[in-house]
Design a protein around this motif. Structure first.
Motif, mmCIF file in Angstrom:
data_model
loop_
_atom_site.group_PDB
_atom_site.id
_atom_site.type_symbol
_atom_site.label_atom_id
_atom_site.label_comp_id
_atom_site.label_asym_id
_atom_site.label_seq_id
_atom_site.Cartn_x
_atom_site.Cartn_y
_atom_site.Cartn_z
ATOM 1 N N LYS A 196 -5.026 -0.626 -3.849
ATOM 2 C CA LYS A 196 -5.908 -1.255 -2.856
ATOM 3 C C LYS A 196 -7.023 -0.305 -2.443
ATOM 4 C CE LYS A 196 -2.377 -4.348 -0.958
ATOM 5 N NZ LYS A 196 -1.515 -4.675 0.214
ATOM 6 N N ILE A 197 -6.664 0.974 -2.245
ATOM 7 C CA ILE A 197 -7.677 1.965 -1.887
ATOM 8 C C ILE A 197 -8.682 2.126 -3.020
ATOM 9 C CG2 ILE A 197 -8.022 4.429 -1.431
ATOM 10 C CD1 ILE A 197 -5.248 4.345 -0.024
ATOM 11 N N ALA A 198 -8.176 2.111 -4.253
ATOM 12 C CA ALA A 198 -9.023 2.342 -5.430
ATOM 13 C C ALA A 198 -10.041 1.233 -5.658
ATOM 14 C CB ALA A 198 -8.154 2.512 -6.671
ATOM 15 N N GLU A 199 -9.879 0.090 -5.002
ATOM 16 C CA GLU A 199 -10.829 -1.010 -5.151
ATOM 17 C C GLU A 199 -12.151 -0.728 -4.439
ATOM 18 O OE1 GLU A 199 -8.874 -4.432 -3.625
ATOM 19 O OE2 GLU A 199 -7.452 -4.600 -5.287
ATOM 20 N N ALA A 200 -12.120 0.180 -3.468
ATOM 21 C CA ALA A 200 -13.305 0.443 -2.654
ATOM 22 C C ALA A 200 -14.228 1.454 -3.324
ATOM 23 C CB ALA A 200 -12.884 0.946 -1.271
ATOM 24 N N SER A 201 -15.416 1.584 -2.790
ATOM 25 C CA SER A 201 -16.379 2.577 -3.259
ATOM 26 C C SER A 201 -15.833 3.983 -3.012
ATOM 27 C CB SER A 201 -17.702 2.407 -2.506
ATOM 28 O OG SER A 201 -18.462 3.590 -2.510
ATOM 29 N N THR A 202 -15.850 4.821 -4.043
ATOM 30 C CA THR A 202 -15.377 6.199 -3.875
ATOM 31 C C THR A 202 -16.234 6.955 -2.868
ATOM 32 O OG1 THR A 202 -16.690 6.868 -5.796
ATOM 33 C CG2 THR A 202 -14.378 6.357 -6.185
ATOM 34 N N LEU A 203 -17.520 6.688 -2.873
ATOM 35 C CA LEU A 203 -18.414 7.341 -1.920
ATOM 36 C C LEU A 203 -18.026 6.974 -0.498
ATOM 37 C CD1 LEU A 203 -21.098 8.965 -1.389
ATOM 38 C CD2 LEU A 203 -22.181 6.711 -1.237
ATOM 39 N N THR A 204 -17.822 5.688 -0.262
ATOM 40 C CA THR A 204 -17.512 5.214 1.078
ATOM 41 C C THR A 204 -16.164 5.754 1.566
ATOM 42 O OG1 THR A 204 -18.746 3.180 0.627
ATOM 43 C CG2 THR A 204 -17.235 3.152 2.502
ATOM 44 N N VAL A 205 -15.175 5.741 0.694
ATOM 45 C CA VAL A 205 -13.858 6.262 1.071
ATOM 46 C C VAL A 205 -13.944 7.752 1.387
ATOM 47 C CG1 VAL A 205 -11.534 6.751 0.215
ATOM 48 C CG2 VAL A 205 -12.557 4.502 -0.175
ATOM 49 N N GLY A 206 -14.682 8.488 0.570
ATOM 50 C CA GLY A 206 -14.832 9.917 0.807
ATOM 51 C C GLY A 206 -15.538 10.213 2.121
#
Length: 258
Positions: A196-206
């Motif tokens: 579920k986390i991996a579905e999001a933008s890596t930039l945004t999560v970071g």
């Protein structure tokens, strides 16, 4: 990297780091902590990895520091050991990818600290947690830092002063872990959370992870001042504009990681 105490593999966009000292109950030897730190450092630079699971071989997540390395040493040896330990905990929170602890069996002392330091944690129903250093004359002072920030003062002190085991259900109520599942579902539940986390933008999560740990210890006024600047800059990112446009256009977003 060549490792003797950990395993590393990827499952699509999810990195899986596995402590591999089951015969020592995954005790955190100096060498194991150094390998973990190096592995997380490597992961932090890999933008193909969007989420990380920290798992353990065998029946026990981690029994804490390897006490065989803590007998008859001088103070500089102990300082090195705890420097490396603190560096590992800080590295987990410093990398942009969220790290999920996958906990079976027990997580005690520095092993409990490791769970508390991870961004998220999933545990089997029969898992248990403790900071029992007080019982052997070595107070869990460094585990106290992560633990008190995860579960608050009174509950942390209860664990620290009694050294008693806390079952998984109670640990979830206290906020040490996020989810409790049957042991047979532990791996699938952890991987579902990572997916579920991996579905999001890596930039945004970071951006979000870094901002969370920066603001959490600020007073409210400073936290808001910091957060509004981060959110203003985040709004300028290509992924933010893509995500907003995709939502308004009722379509799936296509992340660029920038």
């Amino acid at each position: 990297m060549s490792c003797e105490n950990i395993l590393f593999n990827t499952d699509g966009p999810v990195g899986v780091v596995t402590m591999n000292r089951p015969n020592r109950r995954n005790a955190l030897s100096l060498e194991l902590m150094q390998e973990l730190t190096q592995c997380f450092e490597m992961i932090g630079f890999n933008r193909e990895i969007r989420a990380v699971i920290l798992a353990a071989e065998g029946k026990v997540f981690s029994s804490g520091h390897d006490l065989s390395q803590m007998v008859g040493r001088d103070v500089n040896d102990y300082r090195q050991l705890f420097d490396v330990c603190v560096g590992l905990m800080e590295k987990i929170q410093a990398i942009p990818q969220p790290v999920i602890a996958e906990v079976q069996g027990i997580a005690t002392a520095a092993g409990c600290q490791l769970v508390a330091a991870c961004d998220l944690a999933v545990a089997a129903e029969d898992a248990a947690f403790a900071t029992p250093g007080v019982k052997i004359g070595l107070f869990c002072t460094t585990p106290m830092v992560a633990l008190s920030r995860a579960i608050g003062r009174k509950r942390a002190l209860q664990m620290l002063l009694t050294g008693e085991m806390v079952p998984a259900a109670t640990a979830a109520e206290w906020g040490l872990i996020n989810l409790v599942v049957p042991a047979t579902e532990l791996k699938s539940a952890t991987r579902n959370m990572a997916a579920k986390i991996a579905e999001a933008s890596t930039l945004t999560v970071g951006i979000g992870k870094q901002a969370f740990y920066t603001q959490i210890d600020l007073d409210q006024r400073k936290a808001y001042s910091y957060a509004k600047e981060v959110m203003s800059l985040n709004s300028m990112a290509a992924d933010a504009q893509e995500g907003i446009s995709a939502f308004l256009g009722k379509r799936a977003a296509c992340w660029a990681g920038k």
